[in-house]
Design a protein around this motif. Structure first.
Motif, PDB file in Angstrom:
ATOM      1  N   GLY A 117     -16.589  32.903 -15.048  1.00 49.07           N
ATOM      2  CA  GLY A 117     -17.263  32.562 -16.293  1.00 49.07           C
ATOM      3  C   GLY A 117     -18.774  32.553 -16.175  1.00 49.07           C
ATOM      4  O   GLY A 117     -19.485  32.618 -17.187  1.00 49.07           O
ATOM      5  N   GLY A 118     -19.267  32.440 -14.938  1.00 46.54           N
ATOM      6  CA  GLY A 118     -20.697  32.470 -14.714  1.00 46.54           C
ATOM      7  C   GLY A 118     -21.424  31.192 -15.075  1.00 46.54           C
ATOM      8  O   GLY A 118     -22.658  31.153 -15.037  1.00 46.54           O
ATOM      9  N   LEU A 119     -20.688  30.131 -15.440  1.00 45.32           N
ATOM     10  CA  LEU A 119     -21.285  28.871 -15.868  1.00 45.32           C
ATOM     11  C   LEU A 119     -20.713  27.708 -15.072  1.00 45.32           C
ATOM     12  O   LEU A 119     -19.507  27.677 -14.796  1.00 45.32           O
ATOM     13  CB  LEU A 119     -21.009  28.604 -17.349  1.00 45.32           C
ATOM     14  N   LEU A 120     -21.563  26.765 -14.744  1.00 43.58           N
ATOM     15  CA  LEU A 120     -21.115  25.500 -14.188  1.00 43.58           C
ATOM     16  C   LEU A 120     -21.325  24.442 -15.265  1.00 43.58           C
ATOM     17  O   LEU A 120     -22.461  24.125 -15.626  1.00 43.58           O
ATOM     18  CB  LEU A 120     -21.908  25.125 -12.932  1.00 43.58           C
ATOM     19  N   LYS A 121     -20.234  23.924 -15.795  1.00 43.95           N
ATOM     20  CA  LYS A 121     -20.303  22.922 -16.860  1.00 43.95           C
ATOM     21  C   LYS A 121     -20.389  21.538 -16.217  1.00 43.95           C
ATOM     22  O   LYS A 121     -19.455  21.110 -15.542  1.00 43.95           O
ATOM     23  CB  LYS A 121     -19.075  23.026 -17.767  1.00 43.95           C
ATOM     24  N   VAL A 122     -21.509  20.868 -16.436  1.00 47.52           N
ATOM     25  CA  VAL A 122     -21.779  19.588 -15.782  1.00 47.52           C
ATOM     26  C   VAL A 122     -21.912  18.493 -16.834  1.00 47.52           C
ATOM     27  O   VAL A 122     -22.744  18.579 -17.741  1.00 47.52           O
ATOM     28  CB  VAL A 122     -23.068  19.650 -14.939  1.00 47.52           C
ATOM     29  N   ALA A 123     -21.099  17.464 -16.711  1.00 47.78           N
ATOM     30  CA  ALA A 123     -21.152  16.317 -17.616  1.00 47.78           C
ATOM     31  C   ALA A 123     -22.195  15.326 -17.122  1.00 47.78           C
ATOM     32  O   ALA A 123     -22.181  14.921 -15.957  1.00 47.78           O
ATOM     33  CB  ALA A 123     -19.787  15.644 -17.699  1.00 47.78           C
ATOM     34  N   VAL A 124     -23.109  14.941 -18.000  1.00 48.82           N
ATOM     35  CA  VAL A 124     -24.129  13.945 -17.690  1.00 48.82           C
ATOM     36  C   VAL A 124     -24.195  12.945 -18.833  1.00 48.82           C
ATOM     37  O   VAL A 124     -23.933  13.284 -19.991  1.00 48.82           O
ATOM     38  CB  VAL A 124     -25.522  14.579 -17.463  1.00 48.82           C
ATOM     39  N   TYR A 125     -24.550  11.720 -18.500  1.00 45.92           N
ATOM     40  CA  TYR A 125     -24.636  10.674 -19.515  1.00 45.92           C
ATOM     41  C   TYR A 125     -25.831  10.898 -20.437  1.00 45.92           C
ATOM     42  O   TYR A 125     -26.912  11.296 -19.989  1.00 45.92           O
ATOM     43  CB  TYR A 125     -24.775   9.296 -18.858  1.00 45.92           C
ATOM     44  N   LYS A 126     -25.631  10.620 -21.705  1.00 47.28           N
ATOM     45  CA  LYS A 126     -26.752  10.542 -22.633  1.00 47.28           C
ATOM     46  C   LYS A 126     -27.486   9.218 -22.414  1.00 47.28           C
ATOM     47  O   LYS A 126     -26.904   8.247 -21.952  1.00 47.28           O
ATOM     48  CB  LYS A 126     -26.253  10.592 -24.080  1.00 47.28           C
ATOM     49  N   ASP A 127     -28.750   9.189 -22.782  1.00 48.51           N
ATOM     50  CA  ASP A 127     -29.524   7.952 -22.814  1.00 48.51           C
ATOM     51  C   ASP A 127     -29.417   7.191 -21.493  1.00 48.51           C
ATOM     52  O   ASP A 127     -29.168   5.989 -21.458  1.00 48.51           O
ATOM     53  CB  ASP A 127     -29.036   7.073 -23.983  1.00 48.51           C
ATOM     54  N   ASN A 128     -29.580   7.915 -20.380  1.00 50.44           N
ATOM     55  CA  ASN A 128     -29.446   7.310 -19.058  1.00 50.44           C
ATOM     56  C   ASN A 128     -30.670   7.609 -18.202  1.00 50.44           C
ATOM     57  O   ASN A 128     -30.572   7.988 -17.040  1.00 50.44           O
ATOM     58  CB  ASN A 128     -28.169   7.816 -18.365  1.00 50.44           C
TER      59      ASN A 128
END
Length: 302
Positions: free
Chosen positions: A53-64
């Motif tokens: 897919g060519g993408l690394l999907k990274v979850a990060v917190y909002k407002d942190n």
């Protein structure tokens, strides 16, 4: 593909997927071997799928802040910089999945790591800023928590002209205090000594706001993370010599903080290995340290 005896012959250069299918096929005579190969195939396929897919999907917190803050793909912070470095080391483009923190860490792992949110977003390939904690691992076996990259440490951030030193929570009595609303630090502070400090504590939207209250003279001390205090101090341009950052053991929280790392779906071990390898390179060449220093922060080893 043709066969010669029990060995496969590829007429063209085999792809990774062909090798995986062949590995499962050649173990068909053994139930145990078949199971092991299928697990391995799934693990390798997950990593290959990310790369394809060519993408690394990274979850990060909002407002942190100072780890991840801002709007959409324009977010900034240590975790965002780390996500970009990990993606670059793996030869991928970065796709951020910012999300609001749930009521419990279990909710965040479910929504962003192994299942996805009922509103339709997630899961990501990997989530950052996850406490590397044995209890959390035991309670969330659908997630693989690994690769600590720093340690989050709580401090009492205090104005030295009004509170030169402190040795225990008793030294905070009678002083205006600040804390982040809904945080573990706030709960610990107001619960100290059966609530003897409760009436003195004012809640703020974030730990940075609580630290700013100390800088502005609205509070004498704030119980926040070291990173939040350092962020507020840097933004104020006030001399650091006027403020203390004192680690104070209060009942209910670990005195030495907690390591923060990553999480992927528990079956995605090959992806985890690739991410850990990328992190080792980012740490070894000084980039991780620079991410902290460039923001006026102290990198505390996990």
């Amino acid at each position: 593909m043709q066969t010669q005896g029990d060995r496969p012959i590829f007429l063209t250069e085999p792809t990774r997927r062909q090798w995986l299918k062949t590995a499962a096929w050649t173990c068909a005579g053994s139930a145990f071997g078949l199971g092991a190969s299928l697990v391995q195939a799934q693990e390798l396929f997950d990593l290959d799928k990310v790369r394809a897919g060519g993408l690394l999907k990274v979850a990060v917190y909002k407002d942190n802040a100072p780890y991840s803050d801002g709007k959409g793909q324009e977010m900034g912070g240590v975790d965002v910089a780390l996500a970009q470095a990990l993606a670059s080391e793996m030869g991928l483009k970065l796709s951020l999945l910012p999300f609001d923190a749930g009521e419990k860490m279990d909710d965040d792992l479910r929504n962003m790591v192994w299942k996805g949110h009922y509103l339709g977003y997630g899961p990501a390939d990997v989530m950052l800023h996850v406490p590397v904690d044995k209890f959390l691992m035991t309670e969330n076996r659908q997630s693989l928590i690994f690769a600590p990259y720093a340690r989050e440490v709580l401090v009492v951030f205090h104005a030295l002209d009004r509170l030169p030193a402190l040795q225990s929570g008793l030294d905070l009595q009678g002083l205006p205090l600040a804390a982040e609303r809904g945080s573990g630090a706030a709960s610990t502070l107001i619960g100290f000594g059966g609530g003897r400090l409760r009436a003195q504590v004012k809640m703020y939207h974030s730990g940075i706001d609580a630290a700013q209250a100390v800088i502005q003279g609205d509070a004498v001390a704030a119980y926040v993370s070291r990173a939040q205090a350092e962020t507020a101090l840097r933004a104020s341009a006030r001399p650091a010599a006027g403020f203390g950052l004192t680690q104070l053991t209060l009942p209910g929280l670990a005195d030495n903080g907690w390591p923060i790392g990553m999480a992927v779906k528990s079956s995605h071990k090959q992806l985890a290995q690739a991410l850990e390898g990328a992190l080792q390179k980012v740490r070894a060449d000084g980039r991780l340290l620079a991410m902290y220093r460039d923001r006026g922060l102290t990198l505390v080893a996990p």
